[in-house]
Write an enzyme that holds these catalytic residues in place. Structure first.
Site, PDB file in Angstrom:
ATOM      1  N   SER A   1       0.816  -1.199   0.000  1.00 59.71           N
ATOM      2  CA  SER A   1       0.000   0.000   0.000  1.00 59.71           C
ATOM      3  C   SER A   1       0.854   1.256   0.000  1.00 59.71           C
ATOM      4  O   SER A   1       1.701   1.435  -0.864  1.00 59.71           O
ATOM      5  CB  SER A   1      -0.952  -0.050   1.200  1.00 59.71           C
ATOM      6  OG  SER A   1      -1.973   0.886   1.045  1.00 59.71           O
TER       7      SER A   1
ATOM      8  N   ASP B   1      -9.728  -4.122  -4.336  1.00 60.70           N
ATOM      9  CA  ASP B   1      -9.463  -5.001  -3.190  1.00 60.70           C
ATOM     10  C   ASP B   1     -10.156  -4.529  -1.922  1.00 60.70           C
ATOM     11  O   ASP B   1      -9.723  -4.803  -0.834  1.00 60.70           O
ATOM     12  CB  ASP B   1      -7.961  -5.126  -2.955  1.00 60.70           C
ATOM     13  CG  ASP B   1      -7.302  -3.792  -2.613  1.00 60.70           C
ATOM     14  OD1 ASP B   1      -8.017  -2.782  -2.478  1.00 60.70           O
ATOM     15  OD2 ASP B   1      -6.068  -3.758  -2.475  1.00 60.70           O
TER      16      ASP B   1
ATOM     17  N   HIS C   1       0.311  -0.534 -24.543  1.00 63.52           N
ATOM     18  CA  HIS C   1       0.491   0.367 -23.406  1.00 63.52           C
ATOM     19  C   HIS C   1      -0.823   1.063 -23.045  1.00 63.52           C
ATOM     20  O   HIS C   1      -1.573   1.512 -23.913  1.00 63.52           O
ATOM     21  CB  HIS C   1       1.554   1.413 -23.745  1.00 63.52           C
ATOM     22  CG  HIS C   1       1.910   2.299 -22.591  1.00 63.52           C
ATOM     23  ND1 HIS C   1       2.526   1.824 -21.447  1.00 63.52           N
ATOM     24  CD2 HIS C   1       1.722   3.632 -22.392  1.00 63.52           C
ATOM     25  CE1 HIS C   1       2.709   2.821 -20.601  1.00 63.52           C
ATOM     26  NE2 HIS C   1       2.231   3.926 -21.155  1.00 63.52           N
TER      27      HIS C   1
END
Length: 650
Positions: free
Chosen positions: A206, A478, A522
């Site tokens: 994180s 998440d 990309h």
């Protein structure tokens, strides 16, 4: 057994649940037979695996802070004395919250301590194992304790693990100015190399990824340009970026406007007051992937350059796409019909006010994208209605847009390191947008969240469950960091990628799916054409098929892995162990460890199969009772040593 070390950088961790991943790495480094390894163009380590070094750099709210002054708390027998725990002592937090806030908060403008109390980060491993040690509070605030236990269990030497805590309340430039943190971090890498004879493996979780990124940019200005890459190659073998908020985290906006308690027994208003006093409060703000600043590195060599004046500019894609490339607008806010002090009145004003005044007004709803938040447009718009906006604008310009080393509110380029593994959880319900409105209460409770936009497995929903239009990604985040931010590291992969999807649980390879040499463009997401069983959790590996010469990059997506608990995940620990074991083995046959099979590696991985009345995985596990075992599964143990089992993954 012989030990190795690993460098860990962690971040945005909540004090309640934040353990460790890195022990895996250490585990694999500790197990096995020594031997020399030669460096190759793919970035392999040269030398004995036991020479690898390890440094732990915890992240946001993951380091103990201790008092460095004497504070007498009135009407309470609990005072603060030098070296008393401040972060985190729940007893004092509950009984003397005002005193505790004095020791935690900083001046929002110059980041100095409160006149009556100052706190400083603790040092050593004890500073990061449990934030609030105790019979009850210890397990709830455990951070790296289990990891350290694993390191000891697998024979890691005491000097192989080095903790380098820091004051996570400070902005990056203030970390260096007040504590010389990045100087100390550089010396830590160099000391580890001299002590162990090999480079380090960096783990970041994180916010810790942001800390590590800033360190790499700061290092450019400390080392001669021709020696910079050589220094990195000598001191850093691999970088594991876990749950990295590469384009920021939406929850930071909520913490700034309405408060985020992180599970602590405090009000949201108190949490907001404390959070907004930290210079680090803006470090995780969401920003656009299309906006950048001038190169700060070359600016130091230009003639007549002025400190703190780096141009912030966006390319045409920012204005051709919706929501700065994010799924939706980050903030939708109702501006009240009154201005100035009336927007955040005192308690007396509220008592005397006619409640119909606000109801008769016609508030205006404004929407703001990630770019408008990170460049300050949002805070300027609410400056007349919120007292914190002026302070946040000051910090944003001084400590972020005006930072002479790096503007952290700009998209990442791939760090110039040999081996990079980007790891994160997906398909959790994650907040991506908010609706705010005036609450009618005094500051700091003057805003209320009226609705929340979530991303859930590729779709956007409101808090009430209604489908919302926008630009959802292929997956969701998440639970803390959105998928759009986590998956930015896919841009670091090479032009062709091998994709493998395998069950997270132990498996025999029958459900493994592989796609080879997939074209990668990309800034375009890579979407595998693979199936899923609704009852199975998978881990999807994206690994370079063609990579930058001398570099290796991989991205791992773990189904249903929570941001704050991913470092506790046994699956992640196993994969890190195997990858590093493969990476350092002299007889490896591929760039990455095979995904074809996953069996038990420890006694804890063996269990009793009640359907077959035997230990599961009979080729690896056997029933072997030891005095003290209380159930059948506890008596299931490995037939062979972990070192022998690991040879199957070379």
């Amino acid at each position: 057994m012989r030990g190795g070390q690993v460098v860990v950088v962690v971040g945005l961790n909540v004090p309640i649940k934040t353990p460790s991943i890195i022990f895996l790495l250490l585990l694999l480094l500790a197990t096995g037979n020594g031997g020399g390894h030669a460096a190759s163009a793919s970035g392999d380590f040269t030398g004995d695996y036991s020479k690898l070094s390890g440094i732990i750099i915890p992240g946001f709210a993951s380091t103990q802070l201790r008092a460095w002054s004497i504070l007498d708390c009135p009407y309470s027998p609990l005072d603060f004395n030098p070296l008393d725990l401040v972060w985190l002592d729940t007893t004092k937090l509950l009984s003397t919250v005002n005193c505790w806030l004095k020791c935690m908060s900083l001046d929002p403008y110059n980041q100095t301590d409160h006149p009556e109390c100052k706190s400083r980060p603790d040092s050593g491993l004890s500073a990061i194992t449990e934030l609030d040690p105790g019979y009850i509070t210890g397990p709830l605030s455990s951070v790296w304790k289990e990891w350290v236990k694993w390191c000891i269990e697998f024979g890691i030497e005491a000097n192989a693990i080095i903790a380098v805590p820091y004051d996570w309340r400070l902005s990056p430039s203030k970390l260096e100015e007040r504590d010389l943190y990045f100087h100390k971090l550089k010396l830590t890498f160099e000391t580890a190399l001299k002590l162990r004879g090999g480079p380090s493996v960096v783990f970041a979780h994180s916010l810790g990824n942001n800390v590590f990124r800033y360190f790499l940019e700061w290092l450019k200005l400390e080392i001669a340009p021709k020696q910079y890459i050589q220094w990195l190659d000598d001191h850093i073998h691999a970088y594991f970026a876990v749950g990295a908020p590469l384009l920021g985290a939406i929850e930071t906006v909520k913490a700034t406007l309405s408060g985020l308690t992180f599970g602590l027994p405090i009000s949201e208003g108190t949490a907001r007051l404390m959070f907004n006093s930290f210079g680090s409060s803006l470090w995780m703000m969401p920003f656009s992937k299309y906006c950048r600043t001038d190169n700060a590195y070359w600016k130091h060599f230009s003639i007549g350059s002025k400190k703190g004046h780096l141009a912030y500019h966006c390319d045409e894609h920012e204005f051709q796409t919706n929501f700065s490339g994010w799924p939706t607008n980050i903030v939708n806010i109702e501006i009240p019909s009154v201005r100035g002090d009336d927007a955040y009145p005192s308690i007396v004003d509220i008592a005397q006010a006619n409640s119909s005044g606000m109801e008769c007004g016609f508030p205006t709803q404004l929407s703001f994208s990630a770019r408008e938040i990170s460049e300050g447009t949002f805070f300027k718009a609410i400056e007349d209605y919120d007292p914190d906006s002026q302070r946040l604008l000051y910090q944003m310009q001084k400590s972020y847009h005006g930072d002479p080393v790096l503007n952290p509110l700009t998209p990442w380029e791939r760090p110039p390191l040999k081996n990079i593994f980007c790891i994160y959880g997906i398909d959790m319900k994650t907040e991506v947008g908010y609706y705010f409105a005036p609450s009618g209460k005094p500051y700091p409770d003057n805003w209320i969240i009226t609705d929340v936009i979530y991303e859930i497995e590729g779709s956007l929903y409101s808090r009430s469950g209604n489908l919302v239009e926008g630009n959802p990604g292929a997956a969701s985040g998440d639970e803390t960091v959105p998928y759009h931010s986590l998956s930015w590291c896919k841009n670091w992969l090479g032009p062709k990628v091998n994709i493998t999807r395998a069950p997270q649980s132990e498996h025999d390879g029958s459900d493994v799916q592989i796609e080879l040499h997939v074209e990668h463009h990309h800034e375009a997401d890579i979407l595998p054409n693979m199936t899923r069983s609704p009852r199975e959790k998978y881990i999807t590996y994206y690994e370079d098929s063609e990579s930058i010469p001398g570099k290796r990059t991989a991205v791992w997506e773990l189904d249903k892995a929570n941001h704050r608990n991913i470092v506790r995940s046994p699956v992640l620990m196993r994969e890190l162990w195997l990858e590093m074991w493969h990476d350092i083995h002299p007889d490896k046959k591929s760039n990455f460890v095979t995904k074809g099979k996953r069996g038990p590696l420890r006694d804890e991985d063996c269990y009793w199969d009640y359907g077959k009345a035997r230990c599961a995985w009979p080729e690896h596990c056997e029933y072997r009772y030891v005095f003290g075992d209380v159930h059948l599964g506890q008596s299931c143990r490995l037939r062979n040593s972990s070192a022998d089992l690991l040879l199957h993954y070379v």
